[in-house]
Design an enzyme around this catalytic site. Structure first.
Site, PDB file in Angstrom:
ATOM      1  N   HIS A  12      22.969   6.581  23.760  1.00  0.00           N
ATOM      2  CA  HIS A  12      22.990   7.836  24.536  1.00  0.00           C
ATOM      3  C   HIS A  12      23.086   8.971  23.530  1.00  0.00           C
ATOM      4  O   HIS A  12      24.169   9.432  23.166  1.00  0.00           O
ATOM      5  CB  HIS A  12      24.175   7.853  25.510  1.00  0.00           C
ATOM      6  CG  HIS A  12      24.117   8.977  26.499  1.00  0.00           C
ATOM      7  ND1 HIS A  12      24.013   8.779  27.862  1.00  0.00           N
ATOM      8  CD2 HIS A  12      24.116  10.323  26.332  1.00  0.00           C
ATOM      9  CE1 HIS A  12      23.974   9.950  28.480  1.00  0.00           C
ATOM     10  NE2 HIS A  12      24.036  10.911  27.559  1.00  0.00           N
ATOM     11  N   HIS A  14      21.004  12.560  22.581  1.00  0.00           N
ATOM     12  CA  HIS A  14      19.977  13.543  22.936  1.00  0.00           C
ATOM     13  C   HIS A  14      19.326  14.100  21.677  1.00  0.00           C
ATOM     14  O   HIS A  14      19.995  14.719  20.845  1.00  0.00           O
ATOM     15  CB  HIS A  14      20.589  14.690  23.748  1.00  0.00           C
ATOM     16  CG  HIS A  14      21.017  14.299  25.125  1.00  0.00           C
ATOM     17  ND1 HIS A  14      20.243  14.543  26.241  1.00  0.00           N
ATOM     18  CD2 HIS A  14      22.132  13.666  25.567  1.00  0.00           C
ATOM     19  CE1 HIS A  14      20.875  14.093  27.314  1.00  0.00           C
ATOM     20  NE2 HIS A  14      22.023  13.547  26.930  1.00  0.00           N
ATOM     21  N   ASP A  16      17.302  16.582  21.559  1.00  0.00           N
ATOM     22  CA  ASP A  16      17.371  18.044  21.633  1.00  0.00           C
ATOM     23  C   ASP A  16      18.810  18.556  21.562  1.00  0.00           C
ATOM     24  O   ASP A  16      19.045  19.763  21.596  1.00  0.00           O
ATOM     25  CB  ASP A  16      16.652  18.584  22.881  1.00  0.00           C
ATOM     26  CG  ASP A  16      16.775  17.691  24.099  1.00  0.00           C
ATOM     27  OD1 ASP A  16      17.581  16.746  24.063  1.00  0.00           O
ATOM     28  OD2 ASP A  16      16.062  17.910  25.093  1.00  0.00           O
ATOM     29  N   GLY A 170      21.317  16.580  33.781  1.00  0.00           N
ATOM     30  CA  GLY A 170      21.495  17.920  34.333  1.00  0.00           C
ATOM     31  C   GLY A 170      22.570  17.971  35.406  1.00  0.00           C
ATOM     32  O   GLY A 170      23.472  17.138  35.451  1.00  0.00           O
ATOM     33  N   HIS A 197      22.320   9.910  34.130  1.00  0.00           N
ATOM     34  CA  HIS A 197      23.613  10.574  34.031  1.00  0.00           C
ATOM     35  C   HIS A 197      24.216  10.582  35.438  1.00  0.00           C
ATOM     36  O   HIS A 197      23.617  11.144  36.363  1.00  0.00           O
ATOM     37  CB  HIS A 197      23.451  12.016  33.560  1.00  0.00           C
ATOM     38  CG  HIS A 197      23.100  12.177  32.112  1.00  0.00           C
ATOM     39  ND1 HIS A 197      21.906  11.738  31.574  1.00  0.00           N
ATOM     40  CD2 HIS A 197      23.796  12.746  31.089  1.00  0.00           C
ATOM     41  CE1 HIS A 197      21.889  12.042  30.275  1.00  0.00           C
ATOM     42  NE2 HIS A 197      23.012  12.653  29.960  1.00  0.00           N
ATOM     43  N   GLU A 200      29.728  11.771  36.252  1.00  0.00           N
ATOM     44  CA  GLU A 200      30.303  12.644  35.221  1.00  0.00           C
ATOM     45  C   GLU A 200      30.920  13.860  35.916  1.00  0.00           C
ATOM     46  O   GLU A 200      32.129  14.046  35.904  1.00  0.00           O
ATOM     47  CB  GLU A 200      29.227  13.060  34.228  1.00  0.00           C
ATOM     48  CG  GLU A 200      29.729  13.908  33.065  1.00  0.00           C
ATOM     49  CD  GLU A 200      28.601  14.363  32.133  1.00  0.00           C
ATOM     50  OE1 GLU A 200      28.940  14.852  31.048  1.00  0.00           O
ATOM     51  OE2 GLU A 200      27.410  14.250  32.494  1.00  0.00           O
ATOM     52  N   ASP A 278      26.082  11.214  22.293  1.00  0.00           N
ATOM     53  CA  ASP A 278      25.605  12.209  23.259  1.00  0.00           C
ATOM     54  C   ASP A 278      24.809  13.325  22.576  1.00  0.00           C
ATOM     55  O   ASP A 278      23.593  13.219  22.439  1.00  0.00           O
ATOM     56  CB  ASP A 278      26.761  12.761  24.089  1.00  0.00           C
ATOM     57  CG  ASP A 278      26.302  13.394  25.402  1.00  0.00           C
ATOM     58  OD1 ASP A 278      25.123  13.210  25.778  1.00  0.00           O
ATOM     59  OD2 ASP A 278      27.120  14.049  26.063  1.00  0.00           O
ATOM     60  N   ASP A 279      25.471  14.401  22.183  1.00  0.00           N
ATOM     61  CA  ASP A 279      24.818  15.520  21.486  1.00  0.00           C
ATOM     62  C   ASP A 279      25.485  15.686  20.119  1.00  0.00           C
ATOM     63  O   ASP A 279      26.300  16.595  19.921  1.00  0.00           O
ATOM     64  CB  ASP A 279      24.948  16.816  22.299  1.00  0.00           C
ATOM     65  CG  ASP A 279      24.243  16.729  23.638  1.00  0.00           C
ATOM     66  OD1 ASP A 279      23.001  16.686  23.649  1.00  0.00           O
ATOM     67  OD2 ASP A 279      24.939  16.692  24.671  1.00  0.00           O
TER      68      ASP A 279
END
EC number: 3.5.4.4
Length: 331
Positions: A12, A14, A16, A170, A197, A200, A278-279
């Site tokens: 998981h 991202h 971006d 999102g 997702h 959450e 994640d990010d």
């Protein structure tokens, strides 16, 4: 802490959400984009977490800078290439990089399919230079609505041979999964795996919907499953993978502290759960950071951490032969 005989994976992650600070700086100046700081050093706090952010909104503001500098397709290709490099340099054996072409395209009105192609090209270039295994997951960003997700889906499906799965990300409260049932029927018909997702910001019903209606075999975050004993039992029985991202959950205030993170609860219930970043560009972390957190903050033993590593390989969107090859490379 990390078992070197077991493949290290990040499922998981991202693409971006992992743009280097210096890349934001360079692309901003290259394309005449006004940045919120006048030096590389002072830019970092605007694009990376400094301590704990107070909300998902604060977190997403930093994330937005990562796509604000994607002024052309060469910029997209560059960040895709650097994502492969960063995965390899962080010690990963395998990563699944997910990306939302609509989100990446929107600031500078880039062609969605062109963004998909640029990501694929950047990843291919990275794989020539770095020793790591990478697969791609397409994202539909539901926050932009059903028509935007249709555009996104079509751009992604045009290159489905380069994807292993599709994700729904999102605002799960404002745009519940049932709005996208038809989109995911097309995903299933295309033969792609599904993650979503869920659980959450919304409750366990969001996870039930993702599994039963969208066809998800993995769930991103899923922290609210612990309030639904029947769901926990179902997750364990059917080996539905939970893509857990503890540091991100803290940074977005999904949990208020590591002590409140439900990772241990999932483990004790026999749920298939893995550690992910994640990010990583926004959180300023790598996968090894997550394993340190799991050991020293979540209280996992080295044996349990090894099981988490194995879980990640089991959860990966890979064929059995690809899974065996990952293990063979560690022998």
């Amino acid at each position: 802490m990390i078992n070197t005989s077991i493949p290290l994976v990040d499922l998981h992650r991202h693409l971006d959400g992992n743009v280097r600070v210096n890349t934001i700086w360079e692309l901003g100046h290259q394309h005449g984009i006004a940045l919120p700081a006048d030096s590389l050093e002072t830019l970092a706090p605007f694009v990376q977490i400094q301590g704990k952010e107070t909300s998902l909104v604060a977190f997403l503001k930093k994330l937005d800078w990562m796509v604000a500098v994607l002024a052309d397709l060469d910029a997209v290709k560059r960040i895709a290439y650097e994502n492969v490099a960063d995965a390899a340099l962080s010690g990963l054996d395998y990563a699944e990089l997910r990306f939302s072409p609509y989100y990446m395209a929107m600031n500078h009105k880039l062609p969605i399919e062109g963004v998909v192609e640029a990501v694929i090209d950047g990843v291919k270039a990275g794989l020539k230079d770095y020793q790591v295994n990478i697969n791609l997951i397409g994202i539909m960003s539901r926050s932009f609505g059903q028509p935007a997700c249709t555009q996104e889906l079509e751009g992604l499906l045009a290159h489905k041979q380069h994807l292993v799965a599709m994700d729904l990300a999102g605002d799960e409260l404002g745009f519940p999964g049932e709005l996208f049932n038809e989109h995911f029927k097309r995903v299933r018909d295309a033969g792609l795996a599904i993650t979503a997702h869920a659980g959450e910001a919304a409750g366990s019903q969001s996870m039930w919907q993702a599994i039963q209606e969208l066809g998800a075999t993995r769930i991103g975050h899923g922290v609210n499953a612990i309030h639904d004993p029947k769901l926990m039992e179902y997750l364990a029985k059917h080996r539905i993978g939970i893509e857990s991202c503890p540091t991100s959950n803290l940074h977005t205030s999904t949990v208020s502290s590591y002590a409140e993170h439900p990772f241990r609860t999932f483990m004790d219930a026999g749920v298939l759960i893995g550690l992910n970043t994640d990010d990583p560009g926004v959180s300023a972390i790598d996968i090894k950071h997550e394993y340190r957190i799991a050991k020293f903050e979540l209280g996992l033993s080295d044996a349990e951490l090894a099981q988490v590593q194995r879980n990640g390989v089991e959860m990966a969107f890979l064929s059995e032969s690809e899974r065996k090859a990952l293990y063979a490379a560690k022998a």
